[in-house]
Structures are given as C-alpha cells and as structure tokens.
Design a protein around this motif. Structure first.
Motif, PDB file in Angstrom:
ATOM      1  N   GLY A  89       0.865  -1.034   0.005  1.00 45.32           N
ATOM      2  CA  GLY A  89      -0.062  -0.008  -0.032  1.00 45.32           C
ATOM      3  C   GLY A  89       0.868   1.234  -0.173  1.00 45.32           C
ATOM      4  N   THR A  90       1.062   1.910  -1.234  1.00 42.79           N
ATOM      5  CA  THR A  90       2.083   2.903  -1.168  1.00 42.79           C
ATOM      6  C   THR A  90       1.848   4.126  -0.673  1.00 42.79           C
ATOM      7  OG1 THR A  90       1.117   3.234  -3.490  1.00 42.79           O
ATOM      8  CG2 THR A  90       3.201   2.122  -3.688  1.00 42.79           C
ATOM      9  N   ASN A  91       0.450   4.354  -0.481  1.00 45.96           N
ATOM     10  CA  ASN A  91      -0.204   5.692   0.117  1.00 45.96           C
ATOM     11  C   ASN A  91       0.372   5.786   1.393  1.00 45.96           C
ATOM     12  OD1 ASN A  91      -1.547   5.768  -2.152  1.00 45.96           O
ATOM     13  ND2 ASN A  91      -3.586   5.159  -1.062  1.00 45.96           N
ATOM     14  N   ASP A  92       0.092   4.709   2.510  1.00 42.44           N
ATOM     15  CA  ASP A  92       0.553   4.715   3.920  1.00 42.44           C
ATOM     16  C   ASP A  92       2.069   4.446   3.817  1.00 42.44           C
ATOM     17  OD1 ASP A  92      -1.516   5.491   5.551  1.00 42.44           O
ATOM     18  OD2 ASP A  92      -2.545   3.385   5.115  1.00 42.44           O
ATOM     19  N   LEU A  93       2.567   3.587   3.138  1.00 41.27           N
ATOM     20  CA  LEU A  93       4.107   3.431   3.192  1.00 41.27           C
ATOM     21  C   LEU A  93       4.856   4.857   2.926  1.00 41.27           C
ATOM     22  CD1 LEU A  93       6.254   1.227   3.229  1.00 41.27           C
ATOM     23  CD2 LEU A  93       6.042   1.167   0.851  1.00 41.27           C
ATOM     24  N   ALA A  94       4.279   5.631   1.974  1.00 41.43           N
ATOM     25  CA  ALA A  94       5.181   6.817   1.735  1.00 41.43           C
ATOM     26  C   ALA A  94       4.805   7.832   3.116  1.00 41.43           C
ATOM     27  CB  ALA A  94       4.500   7.586   0.635  1.00 41.43           C
ATOM     28  N   GLN A  95       3.526   7.698   3.530  1.00 45.25           N
ATOM     29  CA  GLN A  95       3.207   8.490   4.869  1.00 45.25           C
ATOM     30  C   GLN A  95       4.195   8.323   5.927  1.00 45.25           C
ATOM     31  OE1 GLN A  95      -0.841   9.794   6.941  1.00 45.25           O
ATOM     32  NE2 GLN A  95      -0.592   7.506   7.004  1.00 45.25           N
ATOM     33  N   TYR A  96       4.354   6.947   6.167  1.00 40.10           N
ATOM     34  CA  TYR A  96       4.999   6.500   7.518  1.00 40.10           C
ATOM     35  C   TYR A  96       6.581   6.638   7.047  1.00 40.10           C
ATOM     36  CZ  TYR A  96       0.785   4.946   9.440  1.00 40.10           C
ATOM     37  OH  TYR A  96      -0.554   4.892   9.740  1.00 40.10           O
ATOM     38  N   ALA A  97       7.023   6.428   5.717  1.00 39.61           N
ATOM     39  CA  ALA A  97       8.456   6.509   5.554  1.00 39.61           C
ATOM     40  C   ALA A  97       8.963   8.018   5.520  1.00 39.61           C
ATOM     41  CB  ALA A  97       8.713   5.615   4.187  1.00 39.61           C
ATOM     42  N   LEU A  98       8.137   9.019   5.139  1.00 47.04           N
ATOM     43  CA  LEU A  98       8.240  10.191   5.151  1.00 47.04           C
ATOM     44  C   LEU A  98       8.146  11.368   6.255  1.00 47.04           C
ATOM     45  CD1 LEU A  98      10.488  11.091   2.581  1.00 47.04           C
ATOM     46  CD2 LEU A  98       9.132   9.139   2.238  1.00 47.04           C
ATOM     47  N   ALA A  99       7.224  10.482   7.285  1.00 43.51           N
ATOM     48  CA  ALA A  99       6.603  11.031   8.335  1.00 43.51           C
ATOM     49  C   ALA A  99       6.070  12.336   7.438  1.00 43.51           C
ATOM     50  CB  ALA A  99       7.676  11.954   9.286  1.00 43.51           C
ATOM     51  N   ALA A 100       4.889  11.975   6.854  1.00 41.05           N
ATOM     52  CA  ALA A 100       4.217  13.143   6.168  1.00 41.05           C
ATOM     53  C   ALA A 100       2.776  12.588   6.037  1.00 41.05           C
ATOM     54  CB  ALA A 100       4.894  13.364   4.754  1.00 41.05           C
ATOM     55  N   ASP A 101       2.053  13.404   6.675  1.00 38.32           N
ATOM     56  CA  ASP A 101       0.518  13.007   6.627  1.00 38.32           C
ATOM     57  C   ASP A 101      -0.103  12.976   5.221  1.00 38.32           C
ATOM     58  OD1 ASP A 101      -2.070  12.977   6.922  1.00 38.32           O
ATOM     59  OD2 ASP A 101      -2.274  14.589   8.427  1.00 38.32           O
ATOM     60  N   GLN A 126      -2.875  13.140   4.124  1.00 37.64           N
ATOM     61  CA  GLN A 126      -4.203  14.134   4.036  1.00 37.64           C
ATOM     62  C   GLN A 126      -3.763  15.733   4.047  1.00 37.64           C
ATOM     63  OE1 GLN A 126      -6.859  13.198   3.018  1.00 37.64           O
ATOM     64  NE2 GLN A 126      -6.816  10.825   3.562  1.00 37.64           N
ATOM     65  N   LEU A 127      -2.260  15.871   4.273  1.00 37.96           N
ATOM     66  CA  LEU A 127      -1.971  17.277   4.583  1.00 37.96           C
ATOM     67  C   LEU A 127      -1.529  18.010   3.375  1.00 37.96           C
ATOM     68  CD1 LEU A 127      -2.149  19.554   6.737  1.00 37.96           C
ATOM     69  CD2 LEU A 127       0.045  18.770   7.675  1.00 37.96           C
ATOM     70  N   SER A 128      -2.097  19.031   2.730  1.00 39.95           N
ATOM     71  CA  SER A 128      -1.321  19.673   1.602  1.00 39.95           C
ATOM     72  C   SER A 128      -0.032  20.222   1.768  1.00 39.95           C
ATOM     73  CB  SER A 128      -2.419  20.587   1.026  1.00 39.95           C
ATOM     74  OG  SER A 128      -2.586  21.676   1.704  1.00 39.95           O
ATOM     75  N   ALA A 129       0.047  20.606   2.942  1.00 37.80           N
ATOM     76  CA  ALA A 129       1.588  21.302   3.491  1.00 37.80           C
ATOM     77  C   ALA A 129       2.617  20.601   3.158  1.00 37.80           C
ATOM     78  CB  ALA A 129       1.395  21.918   4.771  1.00 37.80           C
ATOM     79  N   VAL A 130       2.476  19.072   3.234  1.00 36.04           N
ATOM     80  CA  VAL A 130       3.488  18.198   3.024  1.00 36.04           C
ATOM     81  C   VAL A 130       3.478  17.401   1.785  1.00 36.04           C
ATOM     82  CG1 VAL A 130       4.420  18.268   5.594  1.00 36.04           C
ATOM     83  CG2 VAL A 130       2.611  16.685   4.836  1.00 36.04           C
ATOM     84  N   SER A 131       2.625  17.670   0.987  1.00 36.99           N
ATOM     85  CA  SER A 131       2.334  16.833  -0.164  1.00 36.99           C
ATOM     86  C   SER A 131       3.446  16.488  -1.016  1.00 36.99           C
ATOM     87  CB  SER A 131       1.026  17.350  -1.053  1.00 36.99           C
ATOM     88  OG  SER A 131       1.536  18.582  -1.706  1.00 36.99           O
ATOM     89  N   ALA A 132       4.471  17.342  -0.906  1.00 38.11           N
ATOM     90  CA  ALA A 132       5.603  16.983  -1.839  1.00 38.11           C
ATOM     91  C   ALA A 132       6.373  15.919  -1.077  1.00 38.11           C
ATOM     92  CB  ALA A 132       6.525  18.381  -1.805  1.00 38.11           C
ATOM     93  N   LEU A 133       6.356  15.602   0.244  1.00 41.14           N
ATOM     94  CA  LEU A 133       7.026  14.430   0.665  1.00 41.14           C
ATOM     95  C   LEU A 133       6.055  13.377   0.637  1.00 41.14           C
ATOM     96  CD1 LEU A 133       8.200  15.939   3.949  1.00 41.14           C
ATOM     97  CD2 LEU A 133       9.720  15.293   1.921  1.00 41.14           C
ATOM     98  N   GLN A 134       4.860  13.478   0.601  1.00 38.43           N
ATOM     99  CA  GLN A 134       4.004  12.432   0.360  1.00 38.43           C
ATOM    100  C   GLN A 134       3.740  11.799  -1.017  1.00 38.43           C
ATOM    101  OE1 GLN A 134       1.076  10.394  -0.205  1.00 38.43           O
ATOM    102  NE2 GLN A 134       1.980   9.169   1.426  1.00 38.43           N
ATOM    103  N   ASP A 135       4.895  11.415  -1.404  1.00 41.15           N
ATOM    104  CA  ASP A 135       5.100  11.161  -3.043  1.00 41.15           C
ATOM    105  C   ASP A 135       5.554   9.787  -3.172  1.00 41.15           C
ATOM    106  OD1 ASP A 135       5.697  11.107  -5.830  1.00 41.15           O
ATOM    107  OD2 ASP A 135       6.166  13.200  -5.736  1.00 41.15           O
ATOM    108  N   PRO A 136       4.848   8.874  -3.908  1.00 43.49           N
ATOM    109  CA  PRO A 136       5.702   7.477  -3.997  1.00 43.49           C
ATOM    110  C   PRO A 136       6.778   7.719  -4.992  1.00 43.49           C
ATOM    111  CG  PRO A 136       3.673   7.737  -5.475  1.00 43.49           C
ATOM    112  CD  PRO A 136       3.806   8.792  -4.343  1.00 43.49           C
ATOM    113  N   TRP A 137       7.169   8.660  -5.812  1.00 44.27           N
ATOM    114  CA  TRP A 137       8.261   8.871  -6.603  1.00 44.27           C
ATOM    115  C   TRP A 137       9.484   9.189  -5.462  1.00 44.27           C
ATOM    116  CZ3 TRP A 137       9.145   7.486 -11.333  1.00 44.27           C
ATOM    117  CH2 TRP A 137       8.074   7.196 -12.063  1.00 44.27           C
TER     118      TRP A 137
END
Length: 550
Positions: free
Chosen positions: A425-437, A439-450
């Motif tokens: 599940g890449t959505n949560d994997l990215a969230q937890y790997a980058l500590a980036a919520d 659902q939060l647009s302020a950290v959307s650049a980190l919440q990126d599977p790339w």
C-alpha cells in the motif's frame, strides 16, 4: 498537483462557502429543553442528509459521507452542545463552540484524524445554516455547459453526486493525491488539480483550462491552446482504447491489472474497464455508520457478489481497516494523541476477536479458493504469522498481508515466511517512511511515491517476495500512474491494482514498453535523490509515454 488525469475547460464556478460565525455569547429565549431539541434535530437532519447522499452516490463517496454522518451525531459532541445550551448559549453558538473544541483536538492530533478537522468545519456550517434557516451555497443543477469547479477545498457532500456532464474539472487550493477531492474526482472521471495557491481568486465565470495530469491551470487560455490540448487528449484516448486484453509488457511479460473496489456499486465499472480481478476489496463500507456490525450472512453476500462479477479471477479482500479516520460506532475507540500511529488496522481487528471471527467466517462461507484474505497495517512478522494462523483456523488456506509500514518492508523476508502473498500500500508506506501526513497539503511534496526512499522499500519487498517464490502486488494509488506502473513492474511487482478509470492508461503504458525498459526506468529512478528527479529519470527511459500522451 494533478491528481485525476484529463483536460477540463469551461467557465469557472467559484464555490465560496460563507456561513457566519454566531455572535459570541448569543443567548436564546424560551426553554432550554426546546433549544436543546432544536440543536439535536439539526444535527440529526444533517447526518441523515449526508448518509442519504452517500447512499445515492455509492462507492468511495458513500464510505466518506457515512463517516461524516457519524461525526455529526457523535455522542460526545451532542453532550457538549446540550451542556453549552444549559449554560445559556443559543443553539447556533453552542454548536459552533462544541465543534471548535473538537476541531482543535483533531487538528492537533495530526495524521488521518487531523485531516478530519476540515470535515467538521463542513458539518458545523451545515448545522448552523440549518438553525438560521439559511441555505448552504449550492452548485448549478442544470448548467449551460460543463464548468470548472473552483474552491478552497471541496466537501464530499457537495461533490458526491456530480457527473462528468456537469463539471469539466476540479481545482482546489488545498488537498493532496489521496484527499477526498482526488478520490472522488478519479471515481467520476473528472480531471482535478489540487494544492493550487490562489485558485479562489479566479473571477467567477472566467474561462479556465485545467490539466489533471500536469497540474497546469490556465486562466483565459487562447482558443488555439484549448484546441491543441483537447486534440492531444483525444489522441491519447484513442491510443489508450487500442490497448486491450490482459496486462503485459511489449515483450509479453504478464502483469495482471486488478481493480481497487470500495463496495458492490463499483463492481460494474471495474468489469467494464477490463479488470482481471480485484486486488483490494475495501470492506469498511459494510461496517461504517452502523450501531452493530454486519452479520456473517450479509458479509458473505457482498463477497459472493464480487466473486460472481469476476468468475475464475482472484478477489483479494482487505479485512476490516478500522480506526483513525474510519471510526466505528460499535467498537469503543481509545483516546489517542496520534491515531494514525495508534490502534488501527490489524491491531484493532485483533483486539475484537468477535468481529474478526465473523469476517473470516463470512469469507470462508463463500467457499472459493479464489477469495483471498489480506490484513492491513501489519508491522511485524509476529503479526503476519498470527493473521495467517487465524485464517487457516477458519478454513481459509491462503492469507496475505499489506506492506504499509516500513518495518514490514525492511523485514519482508520474515513477514513472507508466514503468509502466501503481500501487497504494498504505497499511500501509507510513503506517509510513514517520510513522516508526512497523506491528507495534509502542506507536506504533499513529501507524500510522493516517487521519493527514492519509498522506491527502495518497494524494491526490498519485491526482491524478498521473488526469493520466496510468492506474489508481491501493489494496491496503492501509485499504481494508477502509468509511468510509476512501469517502474513498479521494473522493481518486481507481480500485479498492479488501481481504480477502474486508471486501468486503460496503465495497460497502454505497459504495452508500449518491454520489461527491460521498465527495469531501466526503475534503476534510473532509484539512482536519483529527489522525487522530481526520479520521475524525470524514469520517464526518460519510457519513450512510449510521450507517444501515448501520458
């Protein structure tokens, strides 16, 4: 950020929700019991309207709106409103203050729950408007032409029933790739751009063109630009339509393309789009908005319907993923400072064996070897082994787990020793790997599977699965990106699962490249240090994307 592909153009309709804050200290005349009943009735009515819209919309929208309806009638919230009225506050002000208290708690929690603060704002405004006898700002019901809907953010209640014939595109100032706006836009096939600063400053009625692939938003574009964009989009659709049959690379490497499904209402779309099975069947829709869990018989009917829609194909059912942003009335929720890191997914499922037993027994009752159970939010090999044993004890011989937590990816070999397959599940994997919520647009650049770190975790998991001789699928939103889909195959993914609307672009992208090209793209992406560089490096190895307009 483009979050739903396609070109949309038309007059801007700027949705400005403006419900006035009730005056501080506002009081009422009459009896307190009458005022409390007025507030309670308004909360009940808003909850009913949200649930009714969800029932009408179906799919992802139904799940989201039912969760909001539960918020509107939260017992603690109702008690707080009634307590404030007992102190002399008028119903509108009592509702405002009660919601503000809960909103601040949610916003401070972060994670999934933090994003729900915006949902509370929408519910609060609807209740206050109802108490004042005001109508919430609405959307055109019979527009002369499809319009571009522009807003700070879009409430699911406003957009759940929209169609491609009404709205040409969504543009919002907030949101991310897994926001409600993005999810609903993809579900109805509307191009969408989120996290676009200053969008609500676009004058009402001015023509706008939004590119849901690149994220470009043009105000008053030249007619020639619109014509070129539409022509390119038309050519793209023709190219996509030509790719048919099973998912495979240009040199014949098979990659089954499966569907992510949120309930029975989405089965027809998945079948029509050519899905080869279901890679993620979200079962939360059966449980949300209920005082009691669904019976074993009701669950079995829903699972059987999925099997009937895909005879002979694999249907992977994710067991109940409750907690965090998916509150369940019949399961007491602990007070947690950060629910995204708390008791959710398998942890919660494990603590309520009665609910777990009923779901596993319902899956077993279907009696098909093609119906597979998969546990969410598995962190350790011990958890994976426990789930596998629980499945086998109920007569389910095949059990899998989701890899969403970095610890599970890092120790994938140990996890795979107990289960028959994994799905990332890449959505949560990215969230937890980058500590980036997520659902939060302020950290959307980190919440990126790339992000190269996320690609490394995917590669690590896929390699462990290959050594174990077991399947490793992808069921996160990243699989819906045609370029990323090629990279995921290059990393070793055995199946890809996505929303129905993404199946055609991904099928075409794979059909245009060999397995060797996919592997070169994966290596190129992992060799970079930023998500932007990784995406560009991968695309440079995938020339077919340009020819397809992807």
């Amino acid at each position: 950020m483009g979050v739903s592909p396609g070109i949309g153009h038309g007059p801007a309709y700027v949705l400005a929700v403006s419900v006035p804050e009730p005056p501080e200290g506002a009081t009422y005349t009459g009896e307190a019991d009458q005022e409390k009943e007025r507030a309670t009735a308004a909360l009940r009515q808003v909850a009913g309207e949200l649930e009714a819209r969800g029932n009408q919309a179906g799919g992802e929208a139904e799940e989201i709106l039912k969760a909001q309806a539960l918020m509107a009638e939260d017992p603690g919230l109702v008690v707080k409103v009634r307590s404030l009225i007992d102190r002399g506050l008028a119903a509108p002000r009592a509702v405002f203050e009660a919601f503000t208290k809960y909103r601040d708690v949610l916003a401070g929690s972060g994670g999934y729950l933090g994003e729900r603060a915006a949902d509370l704002d929408d519910i609060r405004d609807r209740v206050i408007a109802l108490l004042y006898g005001q109508a919430m700002p609405g959307l055109p019901t019979a527009p002369a032409e499809p319009y571009v809907l522009v807003a700070r953010d879009l409430a699911p209640a406003d957009t759940a029933l929209l169609s491609r014939e009404q709205v040409a595109a969504f543009v919002t100032e907030e949101g991310g790739p897994t926001s409600h706006t993005a999810i609903l836009a993809r579900a109805i096939g509307v191009p969408a751009v989120v996290a676009c600063p200053g969008a609500t400053g676009i004058p009402h009625g001015v023509r706008v063109m939004a590119d849901g692939t690149s994220g470009d938003v043009r105000v008053e574009p030249a007619e020639s630009d619109v014509a070129d964009a539409v022509s390119a989009a038309t050519a793209r659709q023709a190219a996509l339509a030509s790719a048919r049959g099973p998912g495979r690379t240009a040199d014949g490497h098979l990659v089954p393309l499966l569907a992510n499904v949120g309930g029975p209402a989405e089965l027809d779309a998945a079948v029509a789009a050519g899905a080869e099975g279901i890679g993620l069947y979200r079962t939360e829709f059966l449980f949300l908005g209920r005082a009691e869990p669904p019976s074993e018989e009701e669950q079995a009917r829903a699972y059987r319907a999925a099997m009937e829609a895909f005879p002979g194909a694999k249907v992977i059912v994710r067991t109940l993923d409750g907690g965090a942003d998916k509150p369940l009335t019949f399961l007491p929720a602990p007070a947690e400072p950060n629910p995204a890191l708390g008791e959710r997914g398998l942890r919660r499922f494990r603590r309520f064996p009665g609910v777990m037993d009923a779901q596993l027994e319902a899956l077993a009752a279907v009696g098909s070897e093609d119906l597979l159970a998969m546990a969410p939010m598995v962190a350790t090999a011990e958890e994976a082994g426990w789930f596998a044993r629980a499945c086998r004890a109920k007569g389910l011989p095949v059990a899998g787990v989701m890899i969403e937590i970095p610890s599970a990816a890092l120790r994938a070999e140990d996890v795979l020793a107990s289960v028959d397959f994994v799905s990332i599940g890449t959505n949560d994997l990215a969230q937890y790997a980058l500590a980036a919520d997520r659902q939060l647009s302020a950290v959307s650049a980190l919440q990126d599977p790339w992000q190269p770190a996320v690609l490394d975790l995917v590669a690590m998991t896929a390699s462990a699965a290959a050594r174990a001789g077991k399947p490793c699928g992808i069921c996160g939103e990243s699989a819906a990106d045609p370029a990323m889909a090629c990279v995921l195959v290059g990393l070793g993914a055995s199946t890809l699962s996505m929303g129905a609307a993404a199946l055609a672009p991904v099928r075409a992208a794979l059909d245009a490249h060999t397995l060797a090209q996919c592997r070169l793209a994966a290596d190129a992406a992992r060799s970079r240090t930023t998500a932007t560089e990784a995406r560009a490096a991968a695309r440079a190895q995938l020339p077919g994307l340009g020819r397809l307009g992807l």
